[in-house]
Each structure stands twice: as structure tokens, then as C-alpha cells.
Design an enzyme around this catalytic site. Structure first.
Site, PDB file in Angstrom:
ATOM      1  N   GLU A  70       0.874  -1.171   0.000  1.00 40.36           N
ATOM      2  CA  GLU A  70       0.000   0.000   0.000  1.00 40.36           C
ATOM      3  C   GLU A  70       0.907   1.216   0.000  1.00 40.36           C
ATOM      4  OE1 GLU A  70      -1.937   2.809   3.075  1.00 40.36           O
ATOM      5  OE2 GLU A  70      -2.506   0.726   3.530  1.00 40.36           O
ATOM      6  N   CYS A 100      -2.583   7.805   5.051  1.00 37.54           N
ATOM      7  CA  CYS A 100      -2.548   7.474   3.624  1.00 37.54           C
ATOM      8  C   CYS A 100      -3.845   7.861   2.938  1.00 37.54           C
ATOM      9  CB  CYS A 100      -2.275   5.986   3.428  1.00 37.54           C
ATOM     10  SG  CYS A 100      -3.413   4.914   4.322  1.00 37.54           S
TER      11      CYS A 100
END
Length: 493
Positions: free
Chosen positions: A230, A267
């Protein structure tokens, strides 16, 4: 200060992990689940010490860290329950038909563990995405041993969590090598872990540069392995005209809080806002600028992240056609992130890829468009994202189908009238997205479906019932849901 693991230590760790794999993969789903729940108990018991240590190492406040530990415990327990239920095994049975021409064989399929998994701890989540975080929990559920490389930004916290995992492993009679904890500040440590013959998968949460490097190393191996990374995401927010007219001030307050939450160190931080230029947008920007101006700077996770924020912020603000709309009116101290709002035209965005890049911290840029068609063009020029948001009324959505479809095509989670910060841990969550948000958009790193990342399918053809794994036996001794001759059932075959 922790020393880098030596090549010999890494080799020994992977060899032991490989031996443990051949034992642990035979453990029942319930044994795996009990192990994961024991880890949760050990972390719960060590919470006070973990909080104190993490506060010193990360500069994160106690409430945020406490919430994160609670989330970590919840992940371990919920993924344990999902592991025991066995639905993730995707058991399939198609019965034989000897009278067909040609005869149809008996075929049964399920997921089995890949092997040792290397997990790289995340800098911004010392618990939930690190040593005992989602990747580790999913790997244990799948039947895989885990080797964690601690993030140097919270190495002591990681070591304490590792001790909790080891204690749980001892309590539950796990094989030696079920879990290994390694330190390393240089690229060589990570490369050695990824390139080792016994490593069968990698879990990573962090920067695009870091994740892409791990992916490249894994692809260069004689036996390539999957890397579930990720990486960066700017999480675009598309603000449609009617919604902006109705709720400009409310939206501004909501997004100011989201942009600056935890000093923007998520994020899922909304790093880019897109809207058509008009009077309603000016009302929104005036309110958002006021909120940003009145938000004080705060200390970032560690000096390295603070330096990177300053550098990338200055680079973004220094691009041609970029205007600084608002900056916190409080002078920052050392290692603090300054809330910042910038602006540029869609034309400038199309020409300059720097404006597409993540600035990790309390920063966002508004892209001013001439019309909806230009907004749609912005969506088609954006790279893959973890999330994308549309702020719109029902009529907005129905009137602008092309824009909605373009936005849907670039994201893993599609949000309506909300903020991207905050990732619910549940089965329907998808925390992933098209490259470069992740290296494989088909999988999630949040929710029990993440277990499937560390397993592979195997089909058994014409095996006697007594020789089959329990998940595929006629009597269904695990009492799990299976697809038998195209029907979902828990009944024995």
C-alpha cells in the site's frame, strides 16, 4: 539503538520460519484463531507500557495511540473469528459424473497458505499497520509464519509488541520460527528479506518509492513472489455544483479537519480537491482558508517525515501556476507540519505531474476547473488511488454520469459526501486501489478478506474422501460454508 540484522541472522530466521511453516500450515483454523486471540490478550496486558513508549518515539498523542491499540486488538480478534469460520478458504466442490461423455471427475478446491511472509512496519501506525498489525494478523490466519522488519521510527515499540507475540506463541505451543522480529535501517536488510528463497510473500505500508523497490526486487527473483504494498495516494475529492451551493461552509469545516487530522499523516489524507470555478467555490475556499489559517502546526511522527513534508510542500508550492491560499498563522517549531492550502488551474494540473504527487502531511491543493468536462478530464488524468470522494446531491450524481464513472475507475473505495480519513475494519472494506496506490488492486489490507493475500488455490481431483483436507470432506467436519455443485451450503455433501 538497534543494530541491523546480519546476513547470517536473516538466513537463520528464514530457515527457521520455513521449518515452522511446514508445521503451522497443518494447525486447525481454531488453533490459529486461538493464537491470534492470545496475541490480542498480551497486547492488552502491555497497553500502558506500549502507550508510554510509543508516545516518546512517535510524538503521537495518547488518545490517538490508545485508539490505535484498541483497533489492533480488534483486528486480531475479528480476523481470528473470520479465520475460524473458514469462508475465506473459498471451498468449492464439483461432484463427479461418470456417465457423462467424457466422464466428469470429482474436483474440489480451496485456499492454502503461501509460506513465510515478510511484513514491513509502517512509520505512521506503530500498532495497527506494524508488528502485530493487519498484515501480520492476516498471514497468521492464512497459516503463514511471519518475519517483521521493525520500522526504525518506533523500534522500541515494535520490540515490545514482538515480545507480546512471542509470549502468545509460547502459551499456544506454536512452532519455533512462527514469528521473527528483525531490525534494519539500510536497504540491504529489506532486500535480503525479500530476496531470500524461503520468503513467499511481502506486506508493506509506506511510500511509493519503498513499495515499488520491494516489488521490483520480488519480481527479479528466480521465483517471483507477490508484494502487497500500500503506497502513496492523494485521495481526490470532486465537489459538484449543487452540493457546493448547498453546503459550502459546512464542507469547508469538514475538510479542514480531515486535511489536518493527525498532522495529515494518513494514507487517506484528502490531498487534492477539484471543483468548477464559481461564486460558491469562492465561499468554500474562503471558509476553508480561514480554518487552515487558524489550525496550529503540530509535531510530526519523526524528523525524517517532517523533513520530507517540508521538502515536498516547498516543491509543490514552487511550481508554476500554483498559488498559496492559506498557511497556519502560528509559527511552527522544529519538526512541525504547517497546515497549508494551495490552488492551481486544471490546465496547470494537466501539464505538471508534480501536482499529482502526494505531499504527506497537512497539505491539500484545490484544482479550479472551467466546467464539468474539465473536472472529468482531471479524473481521467489522475493515477490510481486508495480512495476517491464525490461531494454531490442525488441530482448532481445523475446529471454527471461520465464524471462519476471516470472517478470510480481510479479508486478502491468510492465515497459519497464524506471524508476519506478513517478506515473501518469490516468485511466490506476495501483498502487498496489501482497502481500506484497499491501493487495489486484486487486485494485489501483492511478487513478479513486481506487473509486471501497470503494464500493460493489448489484443486484436488479424484481424491478419496478420507484423504482430503477437512474443508473439502463430504461430511464438512469444519461446518463451514462451501459451494457444492454451484450452491452455497453448510450441509454435508
Amino acid at each position: 539503538m538497534f543494530s541491523n540484522a546480519t546476513a547470517t541472522e536473516i538466513d537463520d530466521a528464514l530457515n527457521q520460519s520455513w521449518q515452522a511453516f511446514h508445521e503451522y500450515r497443518k494447525f486447525s483454523l481454531r488453533q490459529r484463531a486461538d493464537f491470534m486471540k492470545a496475541i490480542a490478550q498480551e497486547i492488552q496486558a502491555a497497553m500502558d507500557t506500549l502507550l508510554t513508549t510509543a508516545m516518546v518515539e512517535t510524538n503521537l498523542p495518547q488518545p490517538r495511540l490508545q485508539n490505535e491499540i484498541v483497533r489492533t486488538i480488534f483486528q486480531l480478534n475479528s480476523y481470528a473469528e473470520a479465520c475460524a469460520k473458514g469462508e475465506w478458504l473459498e471451498a468449492r466442490i464439483d461432484s463427479s459424473n461418470p456417465n457423462r461423455n467424457p466422464p466428469k471427475p470429482d474436483i474440489r478446491k480451496m485456499l492454502v497458505p503461501l509460506g513465510p511472509v515478510v511484513v514491513f512496519g509502517a512509520s505512521n501506525f506503530p500498532f495497527a499497520y506494524s508488528t502485530a498489525g493487519g498484515d501480520t494478523a492476516c498471514a497468521f490466519a492464512a497459516g503463514c509464519p511471519v518475519i517483521v522488519k521493525a520500522h526504525p521510527a518506533h523500534a522500541e515499540t515494535s520490540t515490545l509488541v514482538a515480545a507480546a507475540i512471542q509470549q502468545a506463541a509460547s502459551r499456544c505451543g506454536m512452532p519455533a520460527g512462527i514469528f521473527t522480529h528483525i531490525h534494519g535501517r539500510d536497504f540491504e536488510t529489506g532486500k535480503s528479506l525479500v530476496m531470500h528463497d524461503h520468503t513467499k510473500a511481502v506486506g508493506f505500508t509506506g511510500s511509493f518509492a519503498g513499495g515499488k523497490q520491494l516489488f521490483d526486487w520480488a519480481s527479479q527473483r528466480k521465483e517471483p513472489i507477490p508484494v502487497f504494498a500500500e503506497m502513496g495516494s492523494i485521495n481526490p475529492v470532486f465537489m459538484l455544483p449543487q452540493k457546493l451551493k448547498q453546503s459550502a461552509t459546512e464542507m469547508a469545516k469538514m475538510y479542514a479537519a480531515s486535511i489536518t487530522l493527525s498532522v495529515g499523516q494518513f494514507c487517506t489524507n484528502p490531498g487534492i480537491l477539484i471543483a468548477v470555478e464559481n461564486d460558491d467555490l469562492e465561499i468554500f475556499l474562503s471558509a476553508l482558508s480561514a480554518e487552515i489559517t487558524h489550525t496550529a502546526p503540530a509535531t510530526m511522527l519523526h524528523p525524517g517525515i517532517a523533513r520530507a513534508f517540508i521538502e515536498k510542500r516547498n516543491t509543490a508550492l514552487g511550481q508554476g501556476g500554483v498559488e498559496t491560499l492559506a498557511v497556519s498563522d502560528t509559527e511552527p517549531k522544529e519538526n512541525q507540519g504547517v497546515p497549508t492550502l494551495a490552488s492551481a488551474t486544471a490546465e496547470a494540473f494537466f501539464k505538471n505531474p508534480v501536482l499529482h504527487q502526494e505531499v504527506f502531511g497537512p497539505y491539500s491543493i484545490i484544482i479550479r476547473c472551467k466546467n464539468i468536462e474539465e473536472m472529468t478530464a482531471v479524473a481521467t488524468h489522475l493515477e490510481g488511488q486508495l480512495t476517491a470522494t464525490i461531494m454531490g446531491t442525488d441530482e448532481d450524481i445523475l446529471q454527471h454520469e461520465a464524471l462519476v464513472e471516470a472517478v470510480k475507475n481510479i479508486c478502491g473505495r468510492f465515497i459519497l459526501n464524506g471524508v476519506p480519513t478513517g478506515v473501518e475494519v469490516c468485511l466490506s472494506m476495501h483498502h487498496g486501489g489501482p497502481f500506484p496506490a497499491t501493487t495489486d488492486s484486487r486485494f485489501t489490507s483492511v478487513g478479513a478478506d486481506g487473509i486471501k493475500r497470503f494464500a493460493r488455490p489448489i484443486a484436488f481431483q479424484n481424491w478419496n474422501d478420507n484423504l482430503l483436507p477437512d474443508a473439502l470432506k463430504n461430511s464438512n467436519p469444519l461446518n463451514i460454508w462451501r459451494t457444492v455443485n454451484n450452491e452455497l451450503t453448510r450441509e454435508p455433501r
